[in-house]
Design a protein around this motif. Structure first.
Motif, PDB file in Angstrom:
ATOM      1  N   TRP A   1       0.842  -1.220   0.000  1.00 47.74           N
ATOM      2  CA  TRP A   1       0.000   0.000   0.000  1.00 47.74           C
ATOM      3  C   TRP A   1       0.867   1.257   0.000  1.00 47.74           C
ATOM      4  O   TRP A   1       0.562   2.231  -0.680  1.00 47.74           O
ATOM      5  N   LYS A   2       1.981   1.241   0.761  1.00 49.05           N
ATOM      6  CA  LYS A   2       2.869   2.387   0.814  1.00 49.05           C
ATOM      7  C   LYS A   2       3.504   2.650  -0.549  1.00 49.05           C
ATOM      8  O   LYS A   2       3.603   3.806  -1.000  1.00 49.05           O
ATOM      9  N   LYS A   3       3.937   1.582  -1.231  1.00 50.12           N
ATOM     10  CA  LYS A   3       4.531   1.755  -2.562  1.00 50.12           C
ATOM     11  C   LYS A   3       3.508   2.296  -3.549  1.00 50.12           C
ATOM     12  O   LYS A   3       3.827   3.124  -4.419  1.00 50.12           O
ATOM     13  N   GLN A   4       2.273   1.812  -3.423  1.00 50.79           N
ATOM     14  CA  GLN A   4       1.227   2.299  -4.320  1.00 50.79           C
ATOM     15  C   GLN A   4       0.959   3.776  -4.097  1.00 50.79           C
ATOM     16  O   GLN A   4       0.746   4.539  -5.052  1.00 50.79           O
ATOM     17  N   GLN A   5       1.003   4.214  -2.833  1.00 49.68           N
ATOM     18  CA  GLN A   5       0.806   5.630  -2.523  1.00 49.68           C
ATOM     19  C   GLN A   5       1.927   6.486  -3.107  1.00 49.68           C
ATOM     20  O   GLN A   5       1.693   7.587  -3.627  1.00 49.68           O
ATOM     21  N   GLU A   6       3.178   6.001  -3.026  1.00 47.60           N
ATOM     22  CA  GLU A   6       4.304   6.742  -3.600  1.00 47.60           C
ATOM     23  C   GLU A   6       4.164   6.867  -5.113  1.00 47.60           C
ATOM     24  O   GLU A   6       4.471   7.919  -5.702  1.00 47.60           O
TER      25      GLU A   6
ATOM     26  N   ASN B   1       1.398   6.979  -6.771  1.00 41.50           N
ATOM     27  CA  ASN B   1       0.318   7.953  -7.045  1.00 41.50           C
ATOM     28  C   ASN B   1       0.823   9.378  -6.897  1.00 41.50           C
ATOM     29  O   ASN B   1       0.449  10.255  -7.661  1.00 41.50           O
ATOM     30  N   ARG B   2       1.699   9.627  -5.909  1.00 44.02           N
ATOM     31  CA  ARG B   2       2.236  10.975  -5.717  1.00 44.02           C
ATOM     32  C   ARG B   2       3.102  11.373  -6.922  1.00 44.02           C
ATOM     33  O   ARG B   2       3.029  12.490  -7.401  1.00 44.02           O
ATOM     34  N   LYS B   3       3.952  10.458  -7.384  1.00 44.45           N
ATOM     35  CA  LYS B   3       4.814  10.754  -8.528  1.00 44.45           C
ATOM     36  C   LYS B   3       4.003  11.033  -9.787  1.00 44.45           C
ATOM     37  O   LYS B   3       4.393  11.797 -10.640  1.00 44.45           O
ATOM     38  N   ARG B   4       2.877  10.406  -9.888  1.00 40.99           N
ATOM     39  CA  ARG B   4       2.045  10.592 -11.073  1.00 40.99           C
ATOM     40  C   ARG B   4       1.518  12.029 -11.105  1.00 40.99           C
ATOM     41  O   ARG B   4       1.375  12.629 -12.183  1.00 40.99           O
ATOM     42  N   PHE B   5       1.212  12.608  -9.940  1.00 39.10           N
ATOM     43  CA  PHE B   5       0.676  13.959  -9.895  1.00 39.10           C
ATOM     44  C   PHE B   5       1.778  15.013  -9.978  1.00 39.10           C
ATOM     45  O   PHE B   5       1.518  16.164 -10.272  1.00 39.10           O
TER      46      PHE B   5
END
Length: 345
Positions: free
Chosen positions: A333-338, A340-344
């Protein structure tokens, strides 16, 4: 006419056989008649209600450990852990041929795990506390074991509850971890626990033959456990009962004991002159049919653990698995959140 005569003859034969069978079964209505008709009751070795004499004493008997005497039973151990109790006759048995009719009860709250059992003794020494169902190891004499818990899972394992016999001259060790399979002379699987009817066992020693039979269903049928020939037991030994509980527990109750001298009947008729002249008090306990010696080998699979231990182990395993899944899920979940941040940004 010939047919009528034949029919009458068959009818008469049938009625005669029926009358004979009725008489035979009538003599078996009372389980105690199994031994009562074979010898004389020895009151100094017997025990029944009411148990007490003067005060808390029982004439010709002594008890120790956790043994408690009530109006209905003599309880060697309660249904509690780490208890041991004993009941010993103080008068040595001088008969060469004898039979014991024992009424007992083994019961408790355990459904799948319970223990450990009780023993009937005919030994040189009495009231010697030890590890063999509450009595001493390396005993001299006879032990009949009523074992309710299996400590052994090897090739010589057997179902429990289990009744077995051991004859020792004082030099044989009872291997409790192997349920005595290294030293038994005979045994049988018998479900004697948690019955709500009277449970009886008959133990006889007549002309060198040891016989154990049981009746657990209030019927007229006595079922054989085992018969063993070529057993040598001296006179002058003591009768006793002991029981023990460990991590598992049960109530072990003695209800009544009846001891009969059967040497006055068929036993003497079968003995030779040489045997009659033998001083049986000097005989050393011996059994020709005991199990051959073999080394103590550890089990190839672990022993059955108590229920609480298995429940705790299973709970810890589930917690460990859930914890691992939670950690892996958290990292993912933490990797998925990171991402998502890079995508924005």
């Amino acid at each position: 006419p010939y047919l009528n005569m034949a029919s009458r003859g068959l009818l008469l034969l049938f009625l005669s056989l029926s009358f004979f069978l009725i008489l035979c079964f009538a003599n078996l209505d009372d389980p105690s008649r199994l031994v009562e008709e074979q010898g004389y009751l020895k009151r100094e070795h017997s025990l029944g209600k009411p148990y007490q004499g003067r005060g808390m004493e029982i004439p010709f008997w002594e008890f120790g450990g956790t043994t408690v005497v009530s109006n209905e039973y003599i309880r060697l151990t309660p249904d509690r852990q780490s208890k041991r109790g004993s009941l010993w006759n103080t008068i040595p048995v001088v008969m060469h041929n004898w039979e014991i009719l024992l009424q007992f009860a083994v019961h408790g709250s355990g459904k799948s795990l319970f223990g450990d059992g009780f023993a009937v003794w005919y030994t040189k020494d009495r009231n010697q506390e030890g590890p063999v169902f509450g009595n001493q190891d390396y005993f001299t004499g006879l032990g009949i074991f009523f074992d309710t818990y299996s400590n052994h899972n090897g090739e010589h394992a057997h179902d429990h509850p289990y009744i077995s016999a051991m004859v020792s001259n004082g030099s044989t060790h009872y291997d409790h971890d192997r349920d005595g399979t290294h030293s038994e002379v005979a045994g049988c699987h018998a479900k004697f626990r948690n019955f709500y009817v009277d449970t009886y066992v008959s133990i006889s020693y007549i002309n060198g033959q040891l016989t154990v039979m049981y009746n657990f269903d209030e019927s007229t049928v006595w079922r054989p456990c085992f018969f063993v020939d070529n057993i040598e037991l001296p006179t002058g030994y003591y009768l006793g009962f002991t029981a023990v509980t460990g991590e598992l527990a049960d109530n072990h109750d003695i209800i009544s004991v009846k001891v009969y001298d059967v040497s006055v009947k068929q036993a003497i008729e079968k003995e030779s002159t040489a045997a009659e002249e033998l001083d049986w008090s000097t005989v050393m306990p011996h059994a020709n049919n005991k199990a051959p010696p073999r080394p103590h080998i550890e089990d190839t699979r672990p022993l059955l653990q108590p229920f609480w231990y298995r429940l705790f182990s299973m709970t810890m395993l589930i917690v460990l698995v859930v914890g691992i899944i939670a950690v892996i899920g958290g990292v993912a979940w933490k990797k998925q959140q990171e991402k998502n941040r890079k995508r924005f940004f």
